[in-house]
Motif scaffolding. Structure first.
Motif, PDB file in Angstrom:
ATOM      1  N   LEU A 187       0.823  -1.201   0.000  1.00 20.65           N
ATOM      2  CA  LEU A 187       0.000   0.000   0.000  1.00 20.65           C
ATOM      3  C   LEU A 187       0.862   1.258   0.000  1.00 20.65           C
ATOM      4  O   LEU A 187       0.536   2.254  -0.640  1.00 20.65           O
ATOM      5  CB  LEU A 187      -0.903  -0.009   1.240  1.00 20.65           C
ATOM      6  CG  LEU A 187      -2.023   1.011   1.278  1.00 20.65           C
ATOM      7  CD1 LEU A 187      -2.872   0.875   0.046  1.00 20.65           C
ATOM      8  CD2 LEU A 187      -2.866   0.804   2.516  1.00 20.65           C
ATOM      9  N   LEU A 223       0.540   4.230  -2.748  1.00 16.75           N
ATOM     10  CA  LEU A 223       0.252   5.614  -2.380  1.00 16.75           C
ATOM     11  C   LEU A 223       1.386   6.540  -2.819  1.00 16.75           C
ATOM     12  O   LEU A 223       1.148   7.632  -3.343  1.00 16.75           O
ATOM     13  CB  LEU A 223       0.048   5.723  -0.868  1.00 16.75           C
ATOM     14  CG  LEU A 223      -1.207   5.058  -0.333  1.00 16.75           C
ATOM     15  CD1 LEU A 223      -1.225   5.113   1.175  1.00 16.75           C
ATOM     16  CD2 LEU A 223      -2.440   5.750  -0.888  1.00 16.75           C
ATOM     17  N   ASN A 240      -1.456 -13.824  -6.079  1.00 23.20           N
ATOM     18  CA  ASN A 240      -1.355 -12.726  -5.119  1.00 23.20           C
ATOM     19  C   ASN A 240      -1.482 -11.384  -5.803  1.00 23.20           C
ATOM     20  O   ASN A 240      -2.150 -10.476  -5.305  1.00 23.20           O
ATOM     21  CB  ASN A 240      -0.005 -12.770  -4.399  1.00 23.20           C
ATOM     22  CG  ASN A 240       0.012 -13.787  -3.296  1.00 23.20           C
ATOM     23  OD1 ASN A 240      -1.042 -14.241  -2.872  1.00 23.20           O
ATOM     24  ND2 ASN A 240       1.179 -14.137  -2.828  1.00 23.20           N
ATOM     25  N   LYS A 285      -5.040 -10.652  -6.628  1.00 20.29           N
ATOM     26  CA  LYS A 285      -5.809 -10.235  -5.466  1.00 20.29           C
ATOM     27  C   LYS A 285      -5.390  -8.857  -4.996  1.00 20.29           C
ATOM     28  O   LYS A 285      -6.200  -8.076  -4.511  1.00 20.29           O
ATOM     29  CB  LYS A 285      -5.645 -11.256  -4.339  1.00 20.29           C
ATOM     30  CG  LYS A 285      -6.386 -12.546  -4.628  1.00 20.29           C
ATOM     31  CD  LYS A 285      -6.415 -13.459  -3.453  1.00 20.29           C
ATOM     32  CE  LYS A 285      -5.053 -14.037  -3.216  1.00 20.29           C
ATOM     33  NZ  LYS A 285      -5.013 -14.887  -2.021  1.00 20.29           N
ATOM     34  N   SER A 315      -7.003  -5.325  -5.862  1.00 19.68           N
ATOM     35  CA  SER A 315      -8.114  -4.716  -5.140  1.00 19.68           C
ATOM     36  C   SER A 315      -7.656  -3.523  -4.310  1.00 19.68           C
ATOM     37  O   SER A 315      -8.475  -2.719  -3.890  1.00 19.68           O
ATOM     38  CB  SER A 315      -8.797  -5.748  -4.249  1.00 19.68           C
ATOM     39  OG  SER A 315      -7.856  -6.332  -3.377  1.00 19.68           O
ATOM     40  N   LEU A 316      -6.340  -3.393  -4.092  1.00 22.32           N
ATOM     41  CA  LEU A 316      -5.856  -2.220  -3.366  1.00 22.32           C
ATOM     42  C   LEU A 316      -5.975  -0.960  -4.194  1.00 22.32           C
ATOM     43  O   LEU A 316      -5.708   0.131  -3.696  1.00 22.32           O
ATOM     44  CB  LEU A 316      -4.386  -2.412  -2.979  1.00 22.32           C
ATOM     45  CG  LEU A 316      -4.149  -2.966  -1.589  1.00 22.32           C
ATOM     46  CD1 LEU A 316      -4.689  -4.369  -1.473  1.00 22.32           C
ATOM     47  CD2 LEU A 316      -2.686  -2.954  -1.270  1.00 22.32           C
ATOM     48  N   ILE A 366      -8.346   0.601  -4.820  1.00 23.63           N
ATOM     49  CA  ILE A 366      -9.330   1.499  -4.241  1.00 23.63           C
ATOM     50  C   ILE A 366      -8.642   2.644  -3.508  1.00 23.63           C
ATOM     51  O   ILE A 366      -9.189   3.725  -3.356  1.00 23.63           O
ATOM     52  CB  ILE A 366     -10.286   0.719  -3.324  1.00 23.63           C
ATOM     53  CG1 ILE A 366     -11.513   1.562  -3.019  1.00 23.63           C
ATOM     54  CG2 ILE A 366      -9.610   0.305  -2.050  1.00 23.63           C
ATOM     55  CD1 ILE A 366     -12.330   1.845  -4.251  1.00 23.63           C
ATOM     56  N   ALA A 367      -7.410   2.381  -3.063  1.00 23.18           N
ATOM     57  CA  ALA A 367      -6.687   3.431  -2.336  1.00 23.18           C
ATOM     58  C   ALA A 367      -6.426   4.627  -3.235  1.00 23.18           C
ATOM     59  O   ALA A 367      -6.296   5.752  -2.756  1.00 23.18           O
ATOM     60  CB  ALA A 367      -5.360   2.893  -1.808  1.00 23.18           C
ATOM     61  N   ARG A 407     -13.698  -4.390  -7.324  1.00 23.68           N
ATOM     62  CA  ARG A 407     -14.087  -4.046  -5.980  1.00 23.68           C
ATOM     63  C   ARG A 407     -14.572  -2.605  -5.924  1.00 23.68           C
ATOM     64  O   ARG A 407     -15.412  -2.265  -5.125  1.00 23.68           O
ATOM     65  CB  ARG A 407     -12.879  -4.241  -5.070  1.00 23.68           C
ATOM     66  CG  ARG A 407     -13.226  -4.204  -3.618  1.00 23.68           C
ATOM     67  CD  ARG A 407     -12.311  -3.289  -2.914  1.00 23.68           C
ATOM     68  NE  ARG A 407     -12.939  -2.667  -1.794  1.00 23.68           N
ATOM     69  CZ  ARG A 407     -13.757  -1.632  -1.906  1.00 23.68           C
ATOM     70  NH1 ARG A 407     -14.053  -1.128  -3.072  1.00 23.68           N
ATOM     71  NH2 ARG A 407     -14.265  -1.099  -0.824  1.00 23.68           N
ATOM     72  N   MET A 435     -21.401  -8.199  -2.048  1.00 25.64           N
ATOM     73  CA  MET A 435     -20.208  -8.810  -1.486  1.00 25.64           C
ATOM     74  C   MET A 435     -20.114 -10.276  -1.884  1.00 25.64           C
ATOM     75  O   MET A 435     -19.034 -10.760  -2.253  1.00 25.64           O
ATOM     76  CB  MET A 435     -20.227  -8.704   0.040  1.00 25.64           C
ATOM     77  CG  MET A 435     -20.129  -7.307   0.575  1.00 25.64           C
ATOM     78  SD  MET A 435     -18.543  -6.536   0.262  1.00 25.64           S
ATOM     79  CE  MET A 435     -17.468  -7.743   0.931  1.00 25.64           C
ATOM     80  N   MET A 493     -19.113 -10.564  -5.479  1.00 33.66           N
ATOM     81  CA  MET A 493     -17.723 -10.185  -5.670  1.00 33.66           C
ATOM     82  C   MET A 493     -16.783 -11.292  -5.195  1.00 33.66           C
ATOM     83  O   MET A 493     -15.819 -11.656  -5.880  1.00 33.66           O
ATOM     84  CB  MET A 493     -17.455  -8.894  -4.895  1.00 33.66           C
ATOM     85  CG  MET A 493     -16.104  -8.318  -5.161  1.00 33.66           C
ATOM     86  SD  MET A 493     -15.948  -6.698  -4.457  1.00 33.66           S
ATOM     87  CE  MET A 493     -15.795  -7.088  -2.757  1.00 33.66           C
ATOM     88  N   MET A 494     -17.086 -11.848  -4.013  1.00 32.88           N
ATOM     89  CA  MET A 494     -16.215 -12.900  -3.505  1.00 32.88           C
ATOM     90  C   MET A 494     -16.284 -14.113  -4.413  1.00 32.88           C
ATOM     91  O   MET A 494     -15.265 -14.785  -4.654  1.00 32.88           O
ATOM     92  CB  MET A 494     -16.612 -13.260  -2.071  1.00 32.88           C
ATOM     93  CG  MET A 494     -16.340 -12.137  -1.111  1.00 32.88           C
ATOM     94  SD  MET A 494     -15.936 -12.675   0.547  1.00 32.88           S
ATOM     95  CE  MET A 494     -17.527 -12.706   1.266  1.00 32.88           C
ATOM     96  N   TYR A 538     -13.979 -13.429  -7.426  1.00 33.27           N
ATOM     97  CA  TYR A 538     -12.563 -13.570  -7.080  1.00 33.27           C
ATOM     98  C   TYR A 538     -12.206 -15.031  -6.855  1.00 33.27           C
ATOM     99  O   TYR A 538     -11.151 -15.516  -7.264  1.00 33.27           O
ATOM    100  CB  TYR A 538     -12.249 -12.781  -5.804  1.00 33.27           C
ATOM    101  CG  TYR A 538     -11.902 -11.342  -6.064  1.00 33.27           C
ATOM    102  CD1 TYR A 538     -12.700 -10.319  -5.567  1.00 33.27           C
ATOM    103  CD2 TYR A 538     -10.774 -10.998  -6.798  1.00 33.27           C
ATOM    104  CE1 TYR A 538     -12.381  -9.003  -5.781  1.00 33.27           C
ATOM    105  CE2 TYR A 538     -10.452  -9.676  -7.026  1.00 33.27           C
ATOM    106  CZ  TYR A 538     -11.266  -8.683  -6.519  1.00 33.27           C
ATOM    107  OH  TYR A 538     -10.954  -7.376  -6.741  1.00 33.27           O
ATOM    108  N   LEU A 539     -13.112 -15.742  -6.188  1.00 35.61           N
ATOM    109  CA  LEU A 539     -12.868 -17.149  -5.908  1.00 35.61           C
ATOM    110  C   LEU A 539     -12.729 -17.938  -7.203  1.00 35.61           C
ATOM    111  O   LEU A 539     -11.846 -18.794  -7.336  1.00 35.61           O
ATOM    112  CB  LEU A 539     -14.023 -17.698  -5.072  1.00 35.61           C
ATOM    113  CG  LEU A 539     -13.755 -18.934  -4.240  1.00 35.61           C
ATOM    114  CD1 LEU A 539     -12.559 -18.726  -3.372  1.00 35.61           C
ATOM    115  CD2 LEU A 539     -14.976 -19.237  -3.409  1.00 35.61           C
TER     116      LEU A 539
END
Lengths: 485, 255, 425
Positions: free
Chosen positions: C141, C145, C360, C363, C366-367, C369-370, C377, C395, C398-399, C402-403
């Motif tokens: 993160l 940023l 990884n 997945k 999805s960060l 969003i920051a 997401r 939710m 969405m899960m 991703y799954l």
């Protein structure tokens, strides 16, 4: 055979040659440089590129560091000072922001008068970890506890801790040092009560709450010991859990109220939404790490099990958790848990987050430990069976110690990942040190537009902690490897 | 006893080592080695562990570098010149203690790899040579299996066949039977004796003294990185001259 | 007289349920199953009650309602009149774009760094170690940023690129200039890169639910054809080598076959770049890539490359030295040894953890969003969720998505593992 050479005829050496030093061109700094930096054309090119890269970084970063400003009220003031001292085009680091706001990065909005509490909890964390990290090694234990003592003396003085707290903490650590000299094993009792102690220190409230909660564990253990000769180990464990749950649900709170009215002892309560910064990250990280390991072990054993239902449930759980990003699980914690729990229950958000982070790490650990279990030779299981050990004893005494030892690097790497992931709690509104606190600082008019300094500060602290963990894991691997020549 | 009439030693010099010294950093691992190997000779090198025996034969095909002295193999001196090294390596075959077969290739592919890529032999010819040598080491039926499916003794025989496919003039053996179970040692030693009977120049680091007595022209004893004693096998075993040799032999032959 | 007796049969006792190995596992499993069923029933009951209390019902009809919000980065056409379902698709495509590009760049960078770490050069290997340790011990993160802040606050404004007549007369340079031979401009509004235009393009074809861009598919077809022909070339070279022992030189043929047809097609279609130009206060033309995308991509690439470098290094080091020694002793040169012996074995060790890293990375998108990157997401789990209030459905959907992606990637890994397993006794 016609010719005979001196080297083919029978030969006996009468005096052994002593060792001689290697020739000059084969040793020293010049040789090292020749071999490591300039051996082939490709190597020469790489060395030049490396030197150039280093120079480029130094040329841009060094002046920035050297022009650091430590005393200023705002970013613009920083810039003025730098311009005054180094010229209008120079850039300089504005560490004054850290100087002013470091406590927010570390504690969030925790009341400053109570800083001594998280500080003590942090110091005692190492005291609680000591018997686990350095089990049985008196010298290392004493050194670590001594460091904790020095740390507490310094920081509690600086944090203006109330006298009795200061005295109690110092006395506790001194007592532990003394105990380490005679019976280091007993130090584990402190490790066991540390969670309750820290909970009380950090969140405050009546002193009877943690004591009565710990009594629940005593109830569990008591029922287990009492019932296991009668109905066997696993059912007795189940009965113990049921008894403890009943204690916590129904008996806990009335007893606390009773004791509190009889003998009021407590410290100021601090609400969860005041937690922030590294205090929050460490609380979530340490709790997640400690609880995810046992759960991960159980999941790994479940996955290895022959029983179809247990195996399917374990596999399903693990694959589900590993298949979704942590952010979605955190959102589940904050948004969805209210749907799944009975109407009207309200959990603390930090507790919800901790529970989900723990399960997340447990699923990854389960995979790691499964690798360790698979690497163990079949003969170990068979030997344990042949000795007459039942399943749980065999696991505890023979299988798990070896499997865990094999998986140590991967386990520590999962822990490091967990600690780094605590920064994601920013997305559920908690004040993590990275995004949460930095946003707050940058929202302030004085410091609007600052970016390198807070990120370097937070990044450096994360680096220290994570790098420390990985170094410890290398140390642990080395120490345990000497058993297997 | 192997057929003595078949094992003639010629006059031609196969390997000449003069004044060879090697250091690992500051550690003087090989001291003043002087050795001549004639074509057709079978030499057994023995000695305590750490005496430098493996290092010595690994210097002969440049798996290790020497810092002082000269090594001349088949008329080519071993220096940093890559062409010389390639030439020497194609004339010298090596068999390792841990076999070092390539696990992702079949036995046949293991044997044909080097002839195809180094000697640029067409595939069919390489396969014929490979089957010939596999038959020679008495396991032609394993040609399409993978190394992981063979026993230790079979793997080592495949390793010998793999080196032979390059038609070397000199064979080096680095403790070839040390990693084998006792019942498999004989099959490998028999293969090596067969090679000796066909006149191959061999240098063998081993603890198998029976092999030395059966086949070797010369036994060399090394200790602390230097050659302490060398002699014919009969003299060497029955009449060791140096005290160190006597001590070593008592330890080796005693059990 | 005592004859051989049968094994005595015990009559069934209740305690056998726990102690007898025949019944014990059944007992435990039944208990576990019952507990699990009870827990699920309790959860469902709570959910139904809570939904009723809030007056919501559980259905997915909201997906077909109008979305009503704009999305900056879109790969397929979308307006704020489109349905939530289309927004979901956009989000999913955005996720996949970042994931695929990130995986490709991270692999390339990671392999280079891993190999450099293994090189004999002390300086370079130490520098790479510093890089790897820095990225592994600092949260992702932070890099996201930091990249975003640098891109959006430190880069110049569009008008800084302007060159006016007075400046030319005075011989001054503009405050900022474009990169890569004046084709790319990085401003604080985004990155302007050239876009591809075809004078004589093939147009588009509408097949109902989506439009196909024929130019794109034509290029793809030609590239596929080139790869196919290249493989034939390599195969015939190998046949020649097997027959005669000499391997024909193929590198120039490969380059010709791989690049010439594509270049010819591009020229035939009149390919040229539309370069962004400063008109007025902004750049016109070309494509504007949002900083959220660039920052996310850069951070993900650099971060994952550190892990891939470690995987590559460990994989190559896992192959024992004896393998290369045996190859050298047979006369094989180092690069042949690497190609024929070390790499095939190392790939077996490298690829499973590599695929885990790809998972990884996917997945970690999805960060985004920051930095307000609207991936899956951001759309489904973000704006759609907030607007419609359908938390549970969004939710879960969405899960589920991703799954599915994770399970597909894991299945690929398992297939690969099975196919390259070394055969043992």
């Amino acid at each position: 055979m016609s010719e005979t050479h001196a080297q083919t005829v029978n030969f006996v050496r009468d005096t052994m040659l002593p060792p001689a030093p290697p020739p000059v061109s084969e040793r020293g700094a010049v040789k090292w440089m020749r071999e490591n930096l300039f051996s082939t054309p490709l190597n020469i090119a790489l060395t030049l590129l490396g030197v150039l890269a280093l120079y480029a970084i130094a040329a841009s970063a060094l002046p920035w560091w050297l022009n650091s400003v430590w005393n200023a009220e705002s970013l613009s003031q920083c810039r003025e000072i730098v311009a005054a001292s180094a010229g209008p085009d120079a850039t300089g680091a504005c560490w004054a922001m850290i100087r002013e706001r470091w406590h927010q990065f570390l504690f969030g909005f925790y009341p400053p008068a109570e800083y001594w509490r998280p500080v003590t909890a942090f110091g005692l964390l190492f005291a609680a970890l000591a018997p686990v990290l350095y089990s049985g090694q008196k010298r290392n234990l004493t050194i670590l506890l001594g460091c904790v003592l020095a740390y507490l003396l310094l920081t509690l003085y600086l944090a203006s801790a109330p006298g009795f707290a200061f005295g109690l903490a110092v006395l506790l650590v001194v007592g532990m040092i003394a105990l380490a000299q005679v019976q280091p094993g007993k130090l584990l009792w402190f490790t066991l009560i540390y969670p309750a102690l820290t909970f009380w220190l950090l969140w405050g409230g009546s002193i009877w709450s943690p004591i009565v909660a710990m009594a629940g564990f005593a109830v569990l253990y008591g029922v287990f010991r009492f019932a296991s000769p009668l109905i066997g180990l696993a059912p007795a464990a189940g009965a113990g859990v049921v008894a403890a749950v009943l204690w916590w649900l129904y008996i806990d709170i009335p007893v606390v109220n009773l004791l509190q009215s009889a003998l009021p002892l407590g410290i100021q309560a601090v609400a969860s939404d005041q937690f922030g910064g590294f205090l929050l990250a460490i609380v979530i990280g340490v709790t997640g790490i400690s609880f995810s390991l046992p759960i991960g072990i159980l999941l790994a054993l479940g996955r290895q099990s022959d029983m179809l239902i247990v195996k399917t449930l374990s596999v399903g759980f693990i694959e589900f958790i590993r298949g979704v990003p942590l952010i979605t699980l955190l959102f589940t914690a904050s948004l969805l848990l209210q749907y799944f729990l009975p109407p009207g229950t309200n959990f603390d958000i930090i507790l919800r987050v901790i529970i989900l982070v723990t399960f997340f790490a447990a699923a990854y650990l389960a995979e790691v430990i499964r690798g360790g279990l698979a690497a163990l030779p079949r003969g170990q299981y068979e030997a344990a069976d042949a000795l007459g050990l039942d399943y749980w004893r065999a696991q505890r005494l023979i299988i798990l110690p070896q499997a865990l030892k094999i998986s140590i690097p991967a386990i520590v790497s999962t822990f490091i990942g967990l600690f780094k992931d605590t920064t994601l709690v920013a997305f559920v509104g908690l004040m993590d040190p990275l995004k949460g606190v930095t946003q707050i600082v940058r929202a302030d008019i004085d410091w609007k537009g600052i970016y390198w300094e807070p990120y370097i500060f937070v990044g450096a602290i994360f680096f220290l902690i994570c790098f420390g963990m990985s170094r410890y894991s290398m140390y642990l691997e080395q120490k345990l490897k000497t058993d297997h020549r | 006893m192997a057929d003595a009439a078949k094992m003639q030693v010629s006059d031609e010099v196969a390997i000449q080592i003069t004044g060879m010294n090697k250091w690992y950093g500051q550690f003087h691992v090989l001291r003043d080695i002087n050795m001549t190997v004639q074509r057709g000779e079978r030499i057994v090198i023995c000695g305590p562990s750490g005496s430098g025996k493996s290092t010595l034969i690994r210097c002969i095909n440049r798996l290790e570098e020497h810092q002082q002295g000269q090594i001349i193999v088949d008329g080519t001196e071993l220096t940093n010149d890559l062409k010389n090294i390639d030439k020497v390596r194609s004339e010298v075959g090596m068999v390792f203690q841990h076999f070092n077969l390539f696990p992702h290739l079949t036995i046949l592919e293991n044997l044909t790899l080097a002839p195809i890529w180094v000697r640029k032999v067409p595939k069919r010819e390489a396969e014929e040579t490979a089957m010939y040598f596999l038959s020679k080491v008495k396991i032609p039926e394993q040609a399409h299996k993978y190394p992981g499916q063979l026993s230790g003794g079979q793997q080592q025989r495949v390793a010998i066949a793999r080196s032979l496919c390059m038609k070397p003039r000199i064979m080096l053996f680095d403790e070839p039977t040390s990693a084998l179970d006792p019942e498999m040692i004989k099959e490998v030693l028999d293969t090596m004796i067969q090679l000796a009977e066909e006149g191959m120049t061999m240098i063998c680091v081993t603890h198998e003294m029976g092999f030395a007595q059966a086949v070797a022209n010369r036994v060399i004893f090394m200790d602390q990185g230097q050659i302490v004693e060398q002699n014919e096998p009969r003299e060497f075993f029955n009449n060791p001259k140096s005290d160190r040799t006597k001590l070593f032999l008592s330890q080796i032959l005693g059990h | 007289m005592a004859m051989a007796t049968d094994v005595p049969k015990d009559s069934f006792r209740l305690s056998m349920l726990i102690y007898d190995t025949r019944y014990r596992s059944y007992t435990i499993q039944i208990v576990v199953l019952v507990l699990f069923a009870l827990a699920v029933a309790w959860l469902l009951n709570n959910t139904v009650q809570n939904l009723a209390a809030r007056g919501k019902e559980f259905n997915f009809g909201f997906l077909w309602q109008r979305a009503g919000y704009d999305i900056g980065q879109q790969l397929i056409p979308y307006t704020n009149d489109s349905t939530h379902f289309r927004a979901l698709l956009i989000g999913l495509l955005n996720t996949l774009v970042v994931a695929v590009l990130g995986c490709v760049f991270a692999t390339i960078l990671g392999v280079i760094i891993g190999v450099l770490r293994l090189s004999g050069n002390w300086l370079v290997s130490r520098l790479m170690t510093v890089y790897v340790e820095m990225f592994r011990n600092v949260p992702l993160l932070l890099w996201i940023l930091l990249s975003y802040v640098i891109l959006s606050e430190v880069t110049p404004q569009p008008r800084d690129f302007r060159v006016t007549d007075e400046m030319i007369a005075a011989g001054e340079e503009p405050a900022a200039s474009m990169m890569f031979f004046d084709t790319v401009a990085v401003t604080n509004r985004g990155t302007n890169i050239p876009s591809a235009l075809f004078e004589r393009g093939l147009g588009t074809v509408d097949i109902g639910f989506m439009t196909l861009n024929l130019d794109f598919w034509a290029i793809l077809a030609v590239i596929a054809g080139s790869i196919f022909v290249n493989r034939r070339i390599l195969r015939s070279a190998r046949a020649t080598q097997e027959a005669t022992g000499i391997r024909p030189v193929t590198w120039w043929k490969s380059i010709l076959v791989l690049f010439a047809p594509v270049i010819a097609l591009l020229v035939a279609m009149g390919f040229h770049l539309e370069i962004p130009e400063l008109k007025g206060f902004n750049f016109q033309g070309g494509i504007l890539v949002a900083h959220s995308f660039t920052a996310l991509l850069i951070a993900l690439t650099l971060y994952t490359a550190a892990f891939i470098a470690e995987i590559v290094r460990a994989g190559i080091q896992a192959i024992s030295r004896g393998q290369s020694e045996a190859a050298f002793a047979l006369g094989l040169r180092p690069n042949r040894t690497m190609n024929l012996i070390i790499l095939p074995q190392a790939l077996r060790v490298i690829i499973p953890p590599l695929i885990s890293q790809y998972l990884n990375l996917t997945k970690n998108t999805s960060l985004g969003i920051a930095v307000s990157y609207l991936d899956l997401r951001g759309t489904l789990g973000g704006i759609t969720l907030n607007q419609t209030g359908r938390e549970l459905e969004c939710m879960l959907l969405m899960m589920l998505i991703y799954l599915s992606i994770s399970l597909m990637i894991s299945a690929v890994m398992n297939m690969y593992n099975k196919s390259v397993q070394l055969k043992a006794r």
